[in-house]
Enzyme design. Structure first.
Site, PDB file in Angstrom:
ATOM      1  N   THR A 110       0.848  -1.189   0.000  1.00 16.25           N
ATOM      2  CA  THR A 110       0.000   0.000   0.000  1.00 16.25           C
ATOM      3  C   THR A 110       0.885   1.242   0.000  1.00 16.25           C
ATOM      4  O   THR A 110       1.965   1.254   0.587  1.00 16.25           O
ATOM      5  CB  THR A 110      -0.952   0.030   1.211  1.00 16.25           C
ATOM      6  OG1 THR A 110      -0.203   0.152   2.426  1.00 16.25           O
ATOM      7  CG2 THR A 110      -1.809  -1.237   1.275  1.00 16.25           C
ATOM      8  N   GLY A 111       0.426   2.273  -0.699  1.00 14.80           N
ATOM      9  CA  GLY A 111       1.234   3.491  -0.812  1.00 14.80           C
ATOM     10  C   GLY A 111       2.517   3.264  -1.571  1.00 14.80           C
ATOM     11  O   GLY A 111       3.576   3.814  -1.236  1.00 14.80           O
ATOM     12  N   ALA A 112       2.438   2.455  -2.652  1.00 17.62           N
ATOM     13  CA  ALA A 112       3.653   2.043  -3.365  1.00 17.62           C
ATOM     14  C   ALA A 112       4.135   3.042  -4.393  1.00 17.62           C
ATOM     15  O   ALA A 112       5.142   2.792  -5.060  1.00 17.62           O
ATOM     16  CB  ALA A 112       3.403   0.693  -4.044  1.00 17.62           C
ATOM     17  N   GLY A 138       8.011   7.255  -1.800  1.00 19.85           N
ATOM     18  CA  GLY A 138       8.578   7.071  -0.474  1.00 19.85           C
ATOM     19  C   GLY A 138       8.970   5.643  -0.161  1.00 19.85           C
ATOM     20  O   GLY A 138       9.533   4.918  -0.984  1.00 19.85           O
ATOM     21  N   GLY A 193       7.071   3.023   0.314  1.00 24.42           N
ATOM     22  CA  GLY A 193       6.360   2.031  -0.485  1.00 24.42           C
ATOM     23  C   GLY A 193       7.060   1.739  -1.796  1.00 24.42           C
ATOM     24  O   GLY A 193       7.221   0.578  -2.195  1.00 24.42           O
ATOM     25  N   SER A 207       6.758   3.412  13.463  1.00 22.77           N
ATOM     26  CA  SER A 207       7.599   4.609  13.521  1.00 22.77           C
ATOM     27  C   SER A 207       8.445   4.586  14.782  1.00 22.77           C
ATOM     28  O   SER A 207       8.055   3.993  15.800  1.00 22.77           O
ATOM     29  CB  SER A 207       6.713   5.869  13.518  1.00 22.77           C
ATOM     30  OG  SER A 207       7.475   7.027  13.814  1.00 22.77           O
ATOM     31  N   TYR A 248      -1.019  10.997  14.657  1.00 21.74           N
ATOM     32  CA  TYR A 248      -0.123  10.174  13.842  1.00 21.74           C
ATOM     33  C   TYR A 248       0.651   9.196  14.722  1.00 21.74           C
ATOM     34  O   TYR A 248       0.699   7.989  14.449  1.00 21.74           O
ATOM     35  CB  TYR A 248       0.846  11.061  13.064  1.00 21.74           C
ATOM     36  CG  TYR A 248       1.865  10.286  12.266  1.00 21.74           C
ATOM     37  CD1 TYR A 248       1.520   9.715  11.039  1.00 21.74           C
ATOM     38  CD2 TYR A 248       3.172  10.130  12.723  1.00 21.74           C
ATOM     39  CE1 TYR A 248       2.453   8.998  10.299  1.00 21.74           C
ATOM     40  CE2 TYR A 248       4.109   9.417  11.991  1.00 21.74           C
ATOM     41  CZ  TYR A 248       3.744   8.854  10.781  1.00 21.74           C
ATOM     42  OH  TYR A 248       4.672   8.142  10.060  1.00 21.74           O
TER      43      TYR A 248
END
Length: 338
Positions: A11-13, A16, A18, A175, A197
């Site tokens: 996901t989010g590839a 960044g 990903g 994180s 976050y």
């Protein structure tokens, strides 16, 4: 029987970490036996990223499947598409995430971090004014929905395919800022939190560890791990470009001074995710967060650090809440199809 292709959902590839995960997986895919599923919100950006990957790896099998992890309906639609095309899934990289800010910095907080904790200045988002109390169209905390719950739904929907692979792995991007103080089970969606976050990233840790225990108990061929990309100079947070570029200079300075969390690029930040995906299970400990680090001379490596102050009971409570919400949405979506 021929060797089975591997299927990796990221996901989010499109950018960044990903994109870095995709690059690193393809680098070691010498036999071209891995299908990369770029699970992204924006088709144009995903296509640009796919073209970039194909220029580097011309023979790679890379497909785009649209999904917005902040929308439960979108996640269900995505999972239906995956189940119709694949008999198994080897990896789900739960990487997509948002840091919802007001696009501003707290100059007071920035000053005190510079004076008291200069390393924290380049490792944490404390100086960024985060948006609080945000609720998405599904009635859920916006940051939690995108960073945690959408992925939880995805994993639950694709459990059978993960199990079919014989060694399904779910890798949650957490994180270095995911600390005990960041999360309150009474505000599990981080709606009241001043740092939603960080709250969501601590939730990623808790969900990963608790679901790993459950899969082990249920004797499923699925394991879950949590990773950290360290500090990556991405556009997450929607801060002005000049701030991002200034921070990048600071990241390089602190890395040269020996602060190993300063990975800066998504490619370097992705090393821990791919390490966890490819290592033998016997070499991994799910109670550790695998963290991407880079030496002052630019050598990237992985270090396993314990998930501090882990409370199994809190983790179980969080998973219970996620499961109740998941079942409610599953029933709702099923009734709407009828």
């Amino acid at each position: 029987m021929g060797k089975q292709r591997k299927v990796a959902i990221i996901t989010g590839a499109n950018a960044g970490v990903g994109l870095g995960i995709a690059q690193r997986l393809l680098e070691v895919d010498e036999d071209n036996m891995t299908t990369i599923v770029m699970a992204c919100r924006n088709h144009a950006r995903a296509s640009t990223a796919r073209d970039r990957l194909l220029r580097q790896f011309p023979e790679a099998d890379i497909v785009i499947e649209l999904v917005d992890t902040g929308s439960v309906a979108s996640v269900f639609h995505f999972c239906d598409a995956i189940k119709s095309k694949y008999s198994h899934v080897n990896y789900i990289f739960c990487n997509a995430g948002i840091l919802s800010t007001l696009g501003l910095l707290s100059w007071t907080e920035l000053f005190w971090l510079f004076v008291k904790d200069p390393v924290g200045l380049v490792e944490k988002s404390d100086a960024a004014l985060q948006a609080t109390g945000e609720i998405n169209d599904d009635g859920m905390g916006t940051v939690f929905a995108t960073n945690v719950f959408g992925h939880y739904v995805m994993v639950r929907e694709l459990e059978a395919l993960l199990n079919n692979s014989g060694d399904g792995r779910v890798i949650w991007t957490s994180s270095i800022t995911a600390e005990l103080k960041s999360f309150d089970i009474e505000d599990w969606q981080g709606i009241k939190s001043l740092l939603p976050y960080e709250s969501s990233k601590r939730a990623c840790d808790l969900v990963a560890l608790a679901t790993n225990d459950k899969y082990k108990q249920d004797e499923k061929h699925i394991s879950c791990y949590t990773t950290s990309p360290g500090v990556v100079a991405s556009t997450i947070g929607n801060l002005p470009q000049w701030i991002t570029e200034l921070r990048k200079l600071a990241h390089y300075f602190f890395r040269f001074m020996g602060v190993t969390s300063q990975n800066i690029t998504g490619y370097r930040g992705a090393i821990a995710d791919v390490f966890v995906a490819l290592q033998p299970l016997s070499a991994l400990n799910y109670l550790y967060r695998y963290t991407s680090l880079t030496s002052r001379w630019g050598t990237s490596y992985v270090e396993a650090l314990p998930v501090g102050d882990y409370d199994p009971q809190t983790a179980e409570k969080l998973v219970e809440k996620c499961e109740i919400a998941y079942q409610a949405w599953k029933n709702k979506c099923a009734s709407e199809k009828q």
